[in-house]
Design a protein around this motif. Structure first.
Motif: not given
Length: 72
Positions: A20-46
């Protein structure tokens, strides 16, 4: 770079909020997300694989994952 803290959120909420944030900020080039869910790395890769975004880096820091994504 926009930074988002998704600590405490469980799958699939972090990646859905990130998309949702990626879609809402079309002019932003780089994003950093901090997560503690162990499935987050796979989810973000997908997410990147399915949307053409670039997964720059996944760093595990303690119990957290710092995930950096950019637009192609």
């Amino acid at each position: 770079m926009k930074k988002f803290d998704y600590i405490g959120l469980k799958c699939p909420i972090p990646v859905l909020k990130a998309f949702k944030e990626l879609k809402s900020n079309p002019n932003e080039k780089t994003f950093m997300f901090i997560c503690d869910d162990v499935t987050a790395p796979k989810d973000f890769k997908d997410l990147c694989k399915n949307t053409g975004l670039i997964l720059n880096h996944i760093e595990e820091k303690g119990k957290n994952f710092i995930i950096t994504i950019s637009r192609g």
